[in-house]
Write a protein that holds these residues in place. Structure first.
Motif, PDB file in Angstrom:
ATOM      1  N   GLU A 260       0.732  -1.207  -0.030  1.00  0.00           N
ATOM      2  CA  GLU A 260      -0.256   0.196  -0.099  1.00  0.00           C
ATOM      3  C   GLU A 260       0.806   1.240  -0.064  1.00  0.00           C
ATOM      4  O   GLU A 260       1.711   1.206   1.021  1.00  0.00           O
ATOM      5  CB  GLU A 260      -0.877   0.094   1.288  1.00  0.00           C
ATOM      6  CG  GLU A 260      -2.147  -0.954   1.123  1.00  0.00           C
ATOM      7  CD  GLU A 260      -2.996  -0.492   2.372  1.00  0.00           C
ATOM      8  OE1 GLU A 260      -3.245   0.671   2.494  1.00  0.00           O
ATOM      9  OE2 GLU A 260      -3.084  -1.506   3.057  1.00  0.00           O
ATOM     10  N   THR A 261       0.658   2.196  -0.943  1.00  0.00           N
ATOM     11  CA  THR A 261       1.431   3.522  -0.922  1.00  0.00           C
ATOM     12  C   THR A 261       0.242   4.716  -0.746  1.00  0.00           C
ATOM     13  O   THR A 261       0.959   5.575  -0.595  1.00  0.00           O
ATOM     14  CB  THR A 261       2.056   3.564  -2.362  1.00  0.00           C
ATOM     15  OG1 THR A 261       1.180   3.780  -3.375  1.00  0.00           O
ATOM     16  CG2 THR A 261       3.007   2.248  -2.523  1.00  0.00           C
ATOM     17  N   GLY A 262      -0.858   4.596  -0.883  1.00  0.00           N
ATOM     18  CA  GLY A 262      -1.932   5.492  -0.749  1.00  0.00           C
ATOM     19  C   GLY A 262      -1.568   6.622  -2.156  1.00  0.00           C
ATOM     20  O   GLY A 262      -2.459   7.655  -2.308  1.00  0.00           O
ATOM     21  N   ILE A 263      -0.989   6.064  -3.119  1.00  0.00           N
ATOM     22  CA  ILE A 263      -0.810   6.656  -4.467  1.00  0.00           C
ATOM     23  C   ILE A 263      -1.679   6.217  -5.455  1.00  0.00           C
ATOM     24  O   ILE A 263      -1.910   5.025  -5.577  1.00  0.00           O
ATOM     25  CB  ILE A 263       0.768   6.397  -4.730  1.00  0.00           C
ATOM     26  CG1 ILE A 263       1.533   7.364  -3.833  1.00  0.00           C
ATOM     27  CG2 ILE A 263       1.047   7.198  -6.146  1.00  0.00           C
ATOM     28  CD1 ILE A 263       3.285   6.817  -3.977  1.00  0.00           C
ATOM     29  N   SER A 264      -2.385   7.236  -6.300  1.00  0.00           N
ATOM     30  CA  SER A 264      -2.965   6.726  -7.500  1.00  0.00           C
ATOM     31  C   SER A 264      -2.198   6.659  -8.427  1.00  0.00           C
ATOM     32  O   SER A 264      -1.358   7.707  -8.987  1.00  0.00           O
ATOM     33  CB  SER A 264      -4.021   7.916  -7.696  1.00  0.00           C
ATOM     34  OG  SER A 264      -4.337   7.904  -9.198  1.00  0.00           O
ATOM     35  N   TRP A 265      -2.075   5.351  -9.256  1.00  0.00           N
ATOM     36  CA  TRP A 265      -1.132   5.408 -10.489  1.00  0.00           C
ATOM     37  C   TRP A 265      -1.276   6.241 -11.484  1.00  0.00           C
ATOM     38  O   TRP A 265      -0.720   6.653 -12.009  1.00  0.00           O
ATOM     39  CB  TRP A 265      -1.201   3.855 -10.743  1.00  0.00           C
ATOM     40  CG  TRP A 265      -0.540   3.474 -12.083  1.00  0.00           C
ATOM     41  CD1 TRP A 265      -0.988   3.317 -13.167  1.00  0.00           C
ATOM     42  CD2 TRP A 265       1.002   3.614 -12.155  1.00  0.00           C
ATOM     43  NE1 TRP A 265      -0.041   2.910 -14.247  1.00  0.00           N
ATOM     44  CE2 TRP A 265       1.256   3.301 -13.520  1.00  0.00           C
ATOM     45  CE3 TRP A 265       2.080   3.720 -11.203  1.00  0.00           C
ATOM     46  CZ2 TRP A 265       2.577   3.174 -13.861  1.00  0.00           C
ATOM     47  CZ3 TRP A 265       3.601   3.825 -11.898  1.00  0.00           C
ATOM     48  CH2 TRP A 265       3.776   3.418 -13.313  1.00  0.00           C
ATOM     49  N   GLU A 266      -2.725   6.629 -11.904  1.00  0.00           N
ATOM     50  CA  GLU A 266      -2.955   7.476 -12.973  1.00  0.00           C
ATOM     51  C   GLU A 266      -2.572   8.683 -12.615  1.00  0.00           C
ATOM     52  O   GLU A 266      -2.043   9.622 -13.463  1.00  0.00           O
ATOM     53  CB  GLU A 266      -4.466   7.432 -13.450  1.00  0.00           C
ATOM     54  CG  GLU A 266      -4.883   5.888 -13.752  1.00  0.00           C
ATOM     55  CD  GLU A 266      -5.858   5.901 -14.806  1.00  0.00           C
ATOM     56  OE1 GLU A 266      -6.088   6.959 -15.642  1.00  0.00           O
ATOM     57  OE2 GLU A 266      -6.633   4.984 -15.029  1.00  0.00           O
ATOM     58  N   ARG A 267      -2.886   9.244 -11.446  1.00  0.00           N
ATOM     59  CA  ARG A 267      -2.665  10.596 -11.042  1.00  0.00           C
ATOM     60  C   ARG A 267      -1.105  10.807 -11.145  1.00  0.00           C
ATOM     61  O   ARG A 267      -0.428  11.720 -11.173  1.00  0.00           O
ATOM     62  CB  ARG A 267      -3.346  11.008 -10.060  1.00  0.00           C
ATOM     63  CG  ARG A 267      -4.713  11.384 -10.150  1.00  0.00           C
ATOM     64  CD  ARG A 267      -5.497  11.889  -8.940  1.00  0.00           C
ATOM     65  NE  ARG A 267      -6.812  12.182  -9.269  1.00  0.00           N
ATOM     66  CZ  ARG A 267      -7.531  13.223  -8.808  1.00  0.00           C
ATOM     67  NH1 ARG A 267      -6.968  13.760  -7.538  1.00  0.00           N
ATOM     68  NH2 ARG A 267      -8.535  13.546  -9.055  1.00  0.00           N
ATOM     69  N   LEU A 268      -0.206   9.804 -10.602  1.00  0.00           N
ATOM     70  CA  LEU A 268       1.266   9.665 -10.575  1.00  0.00           C
ATOM     71  C   LEU A 268       1.637  10.082 -12.084  1.00  0.00           C
ATOM     72  O   LEU A 268       2.695  10.994 -12.080  1.00  0.00           O
ATOM     73  CB  LEU A 268       1.519   8.510  -9.642  1.00  0.00           C
ATOM     74  CG  LEU A 268       3.297   8.588  -9.633  1.00  0.00           C
ATOM     75  CD1 LEU A 268       3.565   9.664  -8.605  1.00  0.00           C
ATOM     76  CD2 LEU A 268       3.710   7.166  -9.206  1.00  0.00           C
ATOM     77  N   VAL A 269       1.183   9.451 -12.909  1.00  0.00           N
ATOM     78  CA  VAL A 269       1.593   9.419 -14.286  1.00  0.00           C
ATOM     79  C   VAL A 269       1.162  10.798 -14.854  1.00  0.00           C
ATOM     80  O   VAL A 269       2.066  11.484 -15.539  1.00  0.00           O
ATOM     81  CB  VAL A 269       0.994   8.319 -15.188  1.00  0.00           C
ATOM     82  CG1 VAL A 269       1.250   8.442 -16.722  1.00  0.00           C
ATOM     83  CG2 VAL A 269       1.426   6.935 -14.729  1.00  0.00           C
ATOM     84  N   ASP A 270       0.102  11.261 -14.455  1.00  0.00           N
ATOM     85  CA  ASP A 270      -0.401  12.589 -14.909  1.00  0.00           C
ATOM     86  C   ASP A 270       0.762  13.809 -14.383  1.00  0.00           C
ATOM     87  O   ASP A 270       1.128  14.687 -14.976  1.00  0.00           O
ATOM     88  CB  ASP A 270      -1.599  13.062 -14.336  1.00  0.00           C
ATOM     89  CG  ASP A 270      -2.722  12.340 -15.034  1.00  0.00           C
ATOM     90  OD1 ASP A 270      -2.945  11.761 -15.814  1.00  0.00           O
ATOM     91  OD2 ASP A 270      -3.868  12.379 -14.156  1.00  0.00           O
ATOM     92  N   ALA A 271       1.241  13.406 -12.894  1.00  0.00           N
ATOM     93  CA  ALA A 271       2.302  14.348 -12.460  1.00  0.00           C
ATOM     94  C   ALA A 271       3.564  14.213 -13.244  1.00  0.00           C
ATOM     95  O   ALA A 271       4.177  15.218 -13.570  1.00  0.00           O
ATOM     96  CB  ALA A 271       2.596  14.012 -11.024  1.00  0.00           C
ATOM     97  N   GLY A 272       4.084  12.936 -13.549  1.00  0.00           N
ATOM     98  CA  GLY A 272       4.891  12.894 -14.501  1.00  0.00           C
ATOM     99  C   GLY A 272       4.939  13.527 -16.000  1.00  0.00           C
ATOM    100  O   GLY A 272       5.867  14.133 -16.349  1.00  0.00           O
ATOM    101  N   ALA A 273       3.759  13.313 -16.381  1.00  0.00           N
ATOM    102  CA  ALA A 273       3.590  14.332 -17.882  1.00  0.00           C
ATOM    103  C   ALA A 273       3.721  15.624 -17.574  1.00  0.00           C
ATOM    104  O   ALA A 273       4.269  16.369 -18.342  1.00  0.00           O
ATOM    105  CB  ALA A 273       2.321  13.714 -18.158  1.00  0.00           C
TER     106      ALA A 273
END
Lengths: 319, 319
Positions: free
Chosen positions: B271-284
């Motif tokens: 568990e990380t509490g992180i949204s994979w899709e939103r993390l990729v949004d942040a990377g973009a």
């Protein structure tokens, strides 16, 4: 801990087949010679699939005839069917009794969709074709390696049942393959998954019958290799500089770079028989031949250090 | 196995300080907001070193004043000396009682040469400066994190004695740091080395007092993180998209990319509490802001999949 690890180099086959440029035969042989000079003892260097499928490797007949023999060095060529085997045997005949040692390799995907897109056959049809390859190859004195692609995830079907991978690996071993390499074709595998699959597979096979062919598409290749080492495996596939991927697997850039693998292995104290400096020389050559920077990280770090005239990063020094 | 892993995001500090471009404050805040929206709960987002040293972070005072507060979110700012602490405290005063939670961080290298090139002080002089920072910060109610850089190898001195790293980590903890992050500043560490160092250090400290800050310069970051997980650590530093490195460590491109780390953790069931899709949004977003493709592999794989309109690679699906 295994004292020796075999690094199985796939750059001249898996790597070059995914390059837009078709290298001339002389340059392929130059790359193979550099890899051999670095101490690699397994080099996959040809593919007897239809030249129409993969024009980059259409000269595999002449390549195999010209591979420089060396006592400890075994080459490998992909052989999908009976015509492919006939081509390999003809090339070996041409090379003659003092020619190179060349194994055959056969490949199947763990997912039906990927297998169909890759070879236009069902998995069962693929095995039917193997009947015309593996037995006759063994009868002709060749060794045969097997591949199970998409073993840790399929770009079309998603998760892949480990039970299916294990069954396919056992089927290839039962046919007479000396080793099965499990391919993470699109780099989806993560350590727990690799650990679980290997734990189940190694309950039925010997470690030397299993290799890992990890892609670094999501940066996890060496973590997965570490799990393989801990499970007792001693053969890992990699591609010089990170050349190549899979043309039928979208987004599948990222073969594990040989330099990254060797840097970790040397740093961990494993024997590989590989010269670090000459391996980096081979990576630099691969870049020159394909005319672009390759993604291998240790290669880039080492070349930057060389350019700066600094002491090279000696993996042995960081043990 | 640890159920929860804290991903400690260093992109807005360690990442941006190594970008040639100086981002305007508004864009830094946009990046921080995207990282917070992805669920990251530790974000390093400022540095109170001299603005002449690192012009990219010269606006850290205004940045800290403007960081959006959030109940679970703690920010961290580097504070090398008493004037830096005064600036951090002033910024927090400006932000007021409803402002963000911001920890201080202090840093020292395990090798004298790197430390001198980094902060123009000996290691002992660096600790002398810490006396003016850590105690007063704690007295003011701040939490303080410590860094030991070049913990797994120095670009100038080569191998680093693990005993020295352990002594420095213990010294930082004794000063009152709540956690020490061991930095592989130039990405030389390999798994056996990490395992040995952690085994010795964790005999004297609790796992939550130790974090790993691995660089992926030679592709080994996630293998080293895996060793950390197995040793019981639950905090790992990473940088969105792989932004940044260390300006004083030649060849030290390659912070571990947050997306690569999170892909592995999610795939392993943490568990990380992180949204994979939103993390990729942040990377973009990070790529857009710095105006170039970032080296993070999982980011590139996911963005390629999005562009192709294919089903995204869901790390949870490959467990």
């Amino acid at each position: 801990m295994a004292p020796h690890v075999t690094v199985y180099e796939v750059g001249p086959r898996d790597g070059l087949q995914n390059e837009p440029a078709v290298l001339p035969l002389e340059e392929k042989l130059e790359l193979v010679a550099a890899l051999a000079a670095a101490g690699l003892q397994r080099i996959e260097a040809g593919s007897f699939v239809s030249p129409r499928w993969i024009p980059q490797l259409a000269d595999s007949d002449r390549l195999v005839e010209s591979l420089p023999p060396s006592p400890e060095l075994r080459y490998v060529a992909l052989v999908p069917n009976a015509p492919g085997l006939a081509r390999l045997r003809r090339a070996l005949d041409q090379a003659g009794a003092n020619g190179p040692a060349v194994d055959a390799a056969v490949f199947v995907s763990a997912s039906e969709t990927h297998n169909r897109k890759n070879v236009n056959k069902t998995i069962d049809e693929t095995f039917a074709a193997f009947d015309e390859v593996v037995g006759p190859a063994l009868a002709a004195g060749l060794r045969v390696r097997g591949y199970v692609s998409t073993a840790f995830g399929c770009p079309y079907e998603g998760p892949v049942d480990p039970g299916r991978v294990i069954a396919l690996a056992q089927r290839l071993l039962a046919l007479g393959c000396y080793q099965v390499s499990l391919g993470d074709t699109v780099g989806l595998g993560t350590p727990n998954q690799v650990r679980e699959l290997l734990s189940r597979l190694l309950a039925r096979t010997r470690p030397e019958q299993v290799a890992l062919h990890m892609h670094d598409t999501r940066g996890c290749a060496l973590a997965n290799v570490l799990v393989g080492l801990e499970a007792g495996l001693a053969t890992f596939d990699a591609s010089i500089g990170g050349l190549g991927g899979c043309p039928y697997a979208p987004g599948a850039s990222g073969n594990l770079a040989t330099e990254d693998l060797v840097h970790m292995l040397l740093g961990m104290g494993y024997e590989t028989g590989i010269s670090w400096e000459r391996l980096v020389d081979a990576g630099a050559l691969a870049q020159r031949l394909v005319g672009r920077a390759l993604p291998g990280k240790a290669l880039q770090a080492e070349l930057a250090a060389r350019t700066a005239g600094r002491t090279r990063s000696d993996p042995l020094a960081s043990r």
